[in-house]
Design a protein around this motif. Structure first.
Motif, mmCIF file in Angstrom:
data_model
loop_
_atom_site.group_PDB
_atom_site.id
_atom_site.type_symbol
_atom_site.label_atom_id
_atom_site.label_comp_id
_atom_site.label_asym_id
_atom_site.label_seq_id
_atom_site.Cartn_x
_atom_site.Cartn_y
_atom_site.Cartn_z
ATOM 1 N N ASP A 387 0.801 -1.218 0.000
ATOM 2 C CA ASP A 387 0.000 0.000 0.000
ATOM 3 C C ASP A 387 0.836 1.271 0.000
ATOM 4 N N GLU A 403 -9.592 1.344 -0.988
ATOM 5 C CA GLU A 403 -9.472 0.014 -0.392
ATOM 6 C C GLU A 403 -10.245 -1.010 -1.216
ATOM 7 N N GLY A 406 -8.305 -1.852 -4.410
ATOM 8 C CA GLY A 406 -7.176 -2.723 -4.117
ATOM 9 C C GLY A 406 -7.616 -4.131 -3.787
ATOM 10 N N ALA A 407 -8.725 -4.265 -3.041
ATOM 11 C CA ALA A 407 -9.228 -5.585 -2.679
ATOM 12 C C ALA A 407 -9.710 -6.336 -3.917
ATOM 13 N N TYR A 454 -4.454 -7.068 1.541
ATOM 14 C CA TYR A 454 -5.738 -6.687 0.951
ATOM 15 C C TYR A 454 -6.830 -7.754 1.042
#
Length: 569
Positions: A387, A403, A406-407, A454
């Motif tokens: 990150d 988030e 990214g997940a 993640y």
């Protein structure tokens, strides 16, 4: 966790009727449909009366792009209100539909067909006759030397040489990097490593070649001999990277911000596309710090004619040139050490150094070359923090990655099993097998860090579907990839009706639960509020839950999945 579940269920109860409509999730973007572009006069050397019916060519000056993203854009944003919302091209299942940018490709452990190459594009220099590979154009930009070849029965290819200080790494990075992007779902060119006899080449006279900076130079026999002499050798054969020409009428790079005004289908601001935002995490994995608009290409695919500029048609967006991945170094060592950790002109780091007098130890102070594997520069696992990774200079889409973005990418990367990673490393075709092992270990180590970061905050349960009439199932990628010990995964599920649901786990971390029916067959409309059911699922590891929104159409027709949410904890 119990309190969070009750709050979530309470929210479902208040908003159930309008949360997600009962309809199929969007799986295919309309930008894949053909559209018409106004025609205009566009004279060429061969046809002074030529008319083009495709989007205009976009020129992307490297100096301006760097200056804009390093200086002017950050400065303008400092004095403007910036809203950083979620990506807007996400469907009701929290996924990205197939589009001219991205295609959902199911994960596979197969070690074949990893690249974007069609079998017809693969070169066979052993069967080629001397003088049949014709050099008809010099490479016009980029930092590596090269030339274009026209090969009978195959088409056009760009051949690129390699620096003598990191032999075999650039071609390996081009092939492995392109395969990674392709397998993740992006459009890439066909990249391959070729060993060939110089006698296959035939150089046409009067060619010129250029680079990112400096004047064009003649591509004559002396210049060609220099490129071949500097390239790695194996058994008297020259090793070079071959990039197949992408299909369509090329209209220049895509930008990571805004839209292409002359493409009627380009309606989503690029910085708000999840595949471009989430691409930051993929770039971090392979250290693709050079992910910028100059390393991309848009192509107009006309409905009539393979490579023409006629309408109707549609634009396809390609990622190109990953040769700077896997530990590329600059001539200036102090810059090389910072790549992936700091922008080449990083105002935040400059300010921090000013305040702290540069006393704290930074990651670039710790990186070092690994003896015997110097071709990988500072590409490692120990100092990698997913990150915090940064590319060469700020990228408008990367900077807006949330988030959830990214997940989403982490769930895709979870499909890169250790077997697949090993197969990718073998594609590099290193002369030293120790470099193959080193690359596989570093790629696997960096991937594990990405998954750990993640897949443990937002719910990692994906591929959610209804089996039969009442079984809700999904794959927990965190458990499947062993992000935590198996004993740590303790599943629980609650329905918005207040029922506790029993959860079972099958091989492959497939999580299932049986949903009790709340509505009968027939009667009220399919999308009636009384048919709605929300299910909150926890895996005991991720801090966040998965919330599934369903409609019960009765025992005969079963449940229909309408939407998924991953609330932030």
């Amino acid at each position: 966790m119990r309190v969070l579940a009750l709050l979530t269920i309470g929210l479902l109860g208040c908003t159930s009727a309008a949360r997600f409509p009962l309809r199929e999730p969007m799986s295919r973007d309309a930008d894949l449909l053909a559209v018409a572009v106004p025609c205009r006069s566009q004279p060429t050397n061969k046809d002074p009366h030529h008319v083009s019916c495709a989007p205009r060519m976009y020129e992307s000056p490297i100096v301006w792009d760097g200056a804009d993203n390093i200086v002017f854009r950050p400065l303008s944003e400092a004095f403007a209100f910036q809203s950083s919302g979620e990506s807007v091209n996400v469907n009701s299942l929290d996924e990205v539909p197939d589009s001219s940018w991205f295609a959902n490709r199911p994960p596979s452990d197969q070690e074949t067909n990893l690249s974007a190459c069609d079998p017809a594009q693969l070169l066979d220099p052993q069967s080629a006759a001397d003088g049949t590979w014709v050099i008809d154009k010099g490479k016009s930009d980029g930092s590596s030397p090269g030339f274009r070849l026209t090969i009978p029965g195959k088409g056009k290819y760009m051949f690129k040489g390699e620096p003598t200080d990191q032999p075999e790494r650039p071609s390996a990075a081009s092939v492995v990097g392109a395969a990674v992007y392709h397998l993740a779902g992006y459009n890439t060119s066909c990249e391959q490593i070729v060993y060939f006899k110089p006698s296959l080449l035939k150089l046409l006279p009067g060619l010129r070649t250029g680079a990112n900076f400096g004047d064009d130079k003649a591509l004559d026999q002396k210049a060609l001999d220099k490129i071949l002499a500097d390239s790695p050798k194996r058994g008297g054969l020259v090793r070079m990277q071959a990039s197949a020409w992408i299909p369509g009428y090329l209209i220049g790079p895509f930008r990571y911000q805004g839209t292409r005004g002359d493409d009627p289908s380009d309606v989503v601001a690029h910085e708000d596309r999840r595949e471009l935002r989430g691409g930051r995490l993929l770039a971090a994995w392979i250290d693709h710090f050079d992910a910028r608009q100059q390393n991309s290409m848009d192509a107009w695919l006309a409905t009539q004619g393979k490579d023409g500029d006629t309408s109707p048609g549609h634009v396809v967006h390609y990622y190109l040139d990953t040769s700077d991945c896997l530990g590329s170094e600059w001539d200036w060592n102090e810059i090389s050490r910072r790549l992936g950790y700091s922008y080449i002109l990083d105002w935040g780091d400059i300010g921090a150094d000013f305040v702290t007098l540069g006393i704290p130890t930074r990651p670039w102070d710790r990186v070092k070359h690994v003896p015997g594997h110097h071709i990988f520069g500072y590409f490692d696992v120990a100092n990698f923090e997913p990150d915090k990774w940064k590319n060469e200079y700020p990228n408008p889409a990367f900077s807006r990655m949330t988030e959830r973005d990214g997940a989403w990418m982490a769930r895709i990367l979870a499909g890169f099993t250790p077997q697949r990673v090993e197969a990718l490393a073998k594609m590099a075709d290193f002369t030293d097998p120790g470099n193959t092992s080193y690359l596989a270990n570093v790629l696997e180590g960096r991937l594990e860090r990405i998954l750990d970061r993640y897949l443990t905050r937002l719910s990692p349960i994906a591929d959610v579907h209804v089996e039969g009439a009442d079984q809700l199932c999904g794959v927990d990628w965190a458990e499947k990839r062993g992000v935590r010990e198996a004993a740590r995964f303790r599943y629980s599920a609650q329905s918005s009706t207040g029922a506790e649901l029993a959860v079972s786990v099958r091989d492959g971390a497939v999580v299932c639960m049986t949903l009790p029916h709340v509505a009968r067959d027939g009667g009220s409309p399919d999308d009636a509020a009384e048919r709605y059911v929300g299910v909150v699922i926890h895996d005991g590891v991720a801090r966040g839950s998965l919330v599934a929104h369903l409609y019960d159409l009765g025992p005969a027709r079963g449940y229909r999945l309408a939407g998924l949410e991953r609330p932030e904890p």
